[in-house]
Design an enzyme around this catalytic site. Structure first.
Site, PDB file in Angstrom:
ATOM      1  N   SER A  92     -13.975  -2.925 -11.136  1.00 32.22           N
ATOM      2  CA  SER A  92     -14.242  -2.523  -9.753  1.00 32.22           C
ATOM      3  C   SER A  92     -13.813  -1.068  -9.638  1.00 32.22           C
ATOM      4  CB  SER A  92     -13.479  -3.415  -8.770  1.00 32.22           C
ATOM      5  OG  SER A  92     -12.106  -3.467  -9.086  1.00 32.22           O
ATOM      6  N   GLU A 104     -12.660   2.237  -7.022  1.00 28.34           N
ATOM      7  CA  GLU A 104     -12.130   2.616  -5.698  1.00 28.34           C
ATOM      8  C   GLU A 104     -12.521   4.052  -5.360  1.00 28.34           C
ATOM      9  OE1 GLU A 104      -8.115   1.301  -4.706  1.00 28.34           O
ATOM     10  OE2 GLU A 104      -7.695   3.312  -3.962  1.00 28.34           O
ATOM     11  N   TYR A 154      -8.544   3.475   3.246  1.00 26.43           N
ATOM     12  CA  TYR A 154      -8.335   3.685   4.675  1.00 26.43           C
ATOM     13  C   TYR A 154      -7.241   4.731   4.768  1.00 26.43           C
ATOM     14  CZ  TYR A 154      -8.212   1.668   9.453  1.00 26.43           C
ATOM     15  OH  TYR A 154      -8.337   1.427  10.796  1.00 26.43           O
ATOM     16  N   GLY A 203       0.243  -0.437   4.714  1.00 27.48           N
ATOM     17  CA  GLY A 203       0.066   1.002   4.952  1.00 27.48           C
ATOM     18  C   GLY A 203       1.400   1.717   4.882  1.00 27.48           C
ATOM     19  N   ASP A 204       1.335   3.024   4.734  1.00 33.80           N
ATOM     20  CA  ASP A 204       2.568   3.820   4.673  1.00 33.80           C
ATOM     21  C   ASP A 204       3.069   4.097   6.081  1.00 33.80           C
ATOM     22  OD1 ASP A 204       2.999   4.124   1.900  1.00 33.80           O
ATOM     23  OD2 ASP A 204       1.280   5.492   1.810  1.00 33.80           O
ATOM     24  N   PHE A 249       2.129  12.267  -7.213  1.00 33.30           N
ATOM     25  CA  PHE A 249       1.789  11.037  -6.515  1.00 33.30           C
ATOM     26  C   PHE A 249       2.622   9.878  -7.067  1.00 33.30           C
ATOM     27  CE2 PHE A 249      -1.293   7.580  -5.392  1.00 33.30           C
ATOM     28  CZ  PHE A 249      -1.082   7.682  -4.025  1.00 33.30           C
ATOM     29  N   HIS A 259      -9.405  -2.406 -12.227  1.00 33.38           N
ATOM     30  CA  HIS A 259      -9.769  -1.687 -10.997  1.00 33.38           C
ATOM     31  C   HIS A 259      -9.503  -0.206 -11.278  1.00 33.38           C
ATOM     32  CE1 HIS A 259     -10.309  -1.196  -6.630  1.00 33.38           C
ATOM     33  NE2 HIS A 259      -9.280  -0.375  -6.646  1.00 33.38           N
TER      34      HIS A 259
HETATM   35  P1  FAD Z   1       3.385  -4.829   0.969  1.00 34.98           P
HETATM   36  O1  FAD Z   1       2.964  -5.258  -0.376  1.00 34.98           O
HETATM   37  O2  FAD Z   1       3.108  -5.700   2.110  1.00 34.98           O
HETATM   38  O3  FAD Z   1       4.932  -4.500   0.952  1.00 34.98           O
HETATM   39  C1  FAD Z   1       5.485  -3.665  -0.054  1.00 34.98           C
HETATM   40  C2  FAD Z   1       6.974  -3.496   0.173  1.00 34.98           C
HETATM   41  O4  FAD Z   1       7.190  -2.790   1.397  1.00 34.98           O
HETATM   42  C3  FAD Z   1       7.716  -4.793   0.321  1.00 34.98           C
HETATM   43  O5  FAD Z   1       8.174  -5.307  -0.879  1.00 34.98           O
HETATM   44  C4  FAD Z   1       8.885  -4.397   1.222  1.00 34.98           C
HETATM   45  O6  FAD Z   1       9.910  -3.830   0.453  1.00 34.98           O
HETATM   46  C5  FAD Z   1       8.297  -3.327   2.075  1.00 34.98           C
HETATM   47  N1  FAD Z   1       7.860  -3.897   3.345  1.00 34.98           N
HETATM   48  C6  FAD Z   1       6.634  -4.369   3.640  1.00 34.98           C
HETATM   49  N2  FAD Z   1       6.573  -4.789   4.916  1.00 34.98           N
HETATM   50  C7  FAD Z   1       7.788  -4.563   5.433  1.00 34.98           C
HETATM   51  C8  FAD Z   1       8.356  -4.749   6.719  1.00 34.98           C
HETATM   52  N3  FAD Z   1       7.655  -5.242   7.734  1.00 34.98           N
HETATM   53  N4  FAD Z   1       9.646  -4.378   6.897  1.00 34.98           N
HETATM   54  C9  FAD Z   1      10.372  -3.863   5.890  1.00 34.98           C
HETATM   55  N5  FAD Z   1       9.876  -3.657   4.656  1.00 34.98           N
HETATM   56  C10 FAD Z   1       8.624  -4.000   4.418  1.00 34.98           C
HETATM   57  N6  FAD Z   1      -2.458   2.922   1.727  1.00 34.98           N
HETATM   58  C11 FAD Z   1      -3.278   3.335   2.729  1.00 34.98           C
HETATM   59  O7  FAD Z   1      -2.802   3.919   3.725  1.00 34.98           O
HETATM   60  N7  FAD Z   1      -4.636   3.158   2.666  1.00 34.98           N
HETATM   61  C12 FAD Z   1      -5.230   2.518   1.612  1.00 34.98           C
HETATM   62  O8  FAD Z   1      -6.458   2.365   1.584  1.00 34.98           O
HETATM   63  C13 FAD Z   1      -4.391   2.041   0.539  1.00 34.98           C
HETATM   64  N8  FAD Z   1      -4.898   1.378  -0.517  1.00 34.98           N
HETATM   65  C14 FAD Z   1      -4.056   0.898  -1.491  1.00 34.98           C
HETATM   66  C15 FAD Z   1      -4.609   0.132  -2.539  1.00 34.98           C
HETATM   67  C16 FAD Z   1      -3.789  -0.379  -3.548  1.00 34.98           C
HETATM   68  C17 FAD Z   1      -4.422  -1.209  -4.644  1.00 34.98           C
HETATM   69  C18 FAD Z   1      -2.396  -0.128  -3.509  1.00 34.98           C
HETATM   70  C19 FAD Z   1      -1.507  -0.640  -4.613  1.00 34.98           C
HETATM   71  C20 FAD Z   1      -1.845   0.616  -2.465  1.00 34.98           C
HETATM   72  C21 FAD Z   1      -2.653   1.114  -1.429  1.00 34.98           C
HETATM   73  N9  FAD Z   1      -2.127   1.820  -0.357  1.00 34.98           N
HETATM   74  C22 FAD Z   1      -2.976   2.277   0.646  1.00 34.98           C
HETATM   75  C23 FAD Z   1      -0.693   2.143  -0.296  1.00 34.98           C
HETATM   76  C24 FAD Z   1       0.105   1.144   0.566  1.00 34.98           C
HETATM   77  O9  FAD Z   1      -0.365   1.185   1.914  1.00 34.98           O
HETATM   78  C25 FAD Z   1       1.571   1.555   0.527  1.00 34.98           C
HETATM   79  O10 FAD Z   1       2.116   1.355  -0.734  1.00 34.98           O
HETATM   80  C26 FAD Z   1       2.460   0.925   1.601  1.00 34.98           C
HETATM   81  O11 FAD Z   1       3.713   1.602   1.618  1.00 34.98           O
HETATM   82  C27 FAD Z   1       2.743  -0.537   1.421  1.00 34.98           C
HETATM   83  O12 FAD Z   1       1.655  -1.309   1.793  1.00 34.98           O
HETATM   84  P2  FAD Z   1       1.429  -2.712   0.997  1.00 34.98           P
HETATM   85  O13 FAD Z   1       0.350  -3.471   1.648  1.00 34.98           O
HETATM   86  O14 FAD Z   1       1.280  -2.406  -0.424  1.00 34.98           O
HETATM   87  O15 FAD Z   1       2.829  -3.386   1.298  1.00 34.98           O
END
Ligand code: FAD
Length: 301
Positions: A19, A21, A53, A112-113, A223, A273
């Site tokens: 896939s 990205e 996004y 998201g970050d 990065f 991916h």
């Molecule tokens: P999760 O997997 O849900 O959580 C990761 C960690 O964050 C957890 O272990 C925990 O330590 C901490 N955490 C999560 N939720 C909480 C909470 N509520 N309170 C406290 N700690 C918490 N970013 C973008 O903006 N846009 C994108 O399109 C995008 N695509 C991505 C695609 C991939 C394949 C990957 C690996 C990352 C991508 N990211 C993207 C980056 C991602 O948004 C960041 O890494 C973000 O910081 C964590 O989101 P996650 O869904 O990975 O978190």
């Protein structure tokens, strides 16, 4: 003398799936580059192509426009990335419904970050999805979407430990995630150690390695520092002295990525991916080495 080979030492046990990205383009020039890359990679018949996004939801419209164009103008299956950041549950649900209406059936669900940038504390939107597992459940409640989520072989930088990060992955799977895509990594042992721990926790969805061809070593290293991915010394050494030598850098990048994916294939991986950075050349070459060939899936001009 035995010849050096870039062939897998043994064939993948099942067909290779890939896939790709992309990120939504900001300018007409970037749009042209993106579509040239999509045209180039489409005949390799990827499982899906995903569109990111922007941080803080900054590309909501552009992501939607890119994904919709993929639906209407190609035979590819798009996956739209979506985050919980800076939006109410109703707003995010509206985006999910509009994807469903546009014919999109796959979402990459992310937290998201932090709105204020990587390194600052994450504050969920007061009226929004609090964490990714809630978003996954929300998506599944709206439609029969395929949902992919993230996974971090070297731990997400905010996670207290790898085990607690795997707890978060488990919660996402329990809410319905169908597949995890990893953050990029360069040392394959990180991936296999992570896979062992994930499987030991009873998580059985595919954990697809995210591969980043190093288009620009300095940028990738910067990065990586933000995302918690480590840069092995041997990798830095391979790009040493090439900052101003784009052509050699490209050749080295292709060799490094080929070595990585072929080792993964040799160790049983058959799904990848690719983080394309909207550039097709390196990814096309690596896929070719993996045995993928033009399937003549035509993309309309
Ligand atoms: P999760 O997997 O849900 O959580 C990761 C960690 O964050 C957890 O272990 C925990 O330590 C901490 N955490 C999560 N939720 C909480 C909470 N509520 N309170 C406290 N700690 C918490 N970013 C973008 O903006 N846009 C994108 O399109 C995008 N695509 C991505 C695609 C991939 C394949 C990957 C690996 C990352 C991508 N990211 C993207 C980056 C991602 O948004 C960041 O890494 C973000 O910081 C964590 O989101 P996650 O869904 O990975 O978190």
């Amino acid at each position: 003398m035995s010849p050096m080979t870039l062939r897998p030492s043994r064939q993948a046990s099942s067909p290779i799936k890939v896939s790709f990205e992309f990120f939504p383009p900001k300018t007409p020039e970037m749009e042209t580059t993106l579509w040239a890359s999509i045209q180039r990679l489409a005949p390799l018949n990827p499982q899906f192509v995903s569109v990111t996004y922007g941080a803080g939801g900054s590309t909501r419209e552009r992501t939607h426009a890119t994904v919709s164009r993929i639906v209407t103008e190609t035979h590819l299956k798009p996956a739209a990335h979506l985050t919980c950041v800076a939006a109410t549950t109703e707003e995010v649900d509206g985006v999910i419904r509009s994807y469903w209406d546009a014919g999109v059936r796959h979402i990459v669900a992310l937290r998201g970050d932090p709105f204020a940038g990587i390194g600052t504390a994450y504050e969920p939107h007061p009226g929004g999805y609090r964490q990714t597992c809630d978003l996954v459940a929300g998506i599944k409640a709206i439609g029969d979407f395929e949902v992919s989520v993230s996974a971090y072989p070297e731990k997400h930088p905010e996670a207290a430990s790898l085990d607690s990060d795997i707890d978060v992955l488990k919660a996402k799977v329990d809410c319905g995630a169908d597949r995890a895509i990893t953050q990029f990594f360069f040392d394959n042992d990180h991936y296999f150690r992570y896979l062992d721990r994930v499987r030991a926790r009873g998580i059985d969805i595919p954990i697809v390695p995210g591969i980043v061809p190093v288009q620009n070593f300095k940028q990738t290293a910067n990065f990586a520092a933000k995302t918690g991915a480590s840069i092995p010394d041997w990798l830095a050494a391979r790009f040493e002295g090439l900052d101003n030598d784009v052509e050699t850098r490209k050749l080295v990048a292709a060799a490094v990525a080929a070595e990585q994916v072929i080792d993964l294939v040799d160790r049983g991986v058959n799904e990848f991916h690719f983080y394309t950075m909207n550039r097709a050349d390196l990814v096309y070459a690596i896929c070719h080495l993996l045995g993928l060939r033009d399937q003549s899936v035509k993309v309309a001009a």
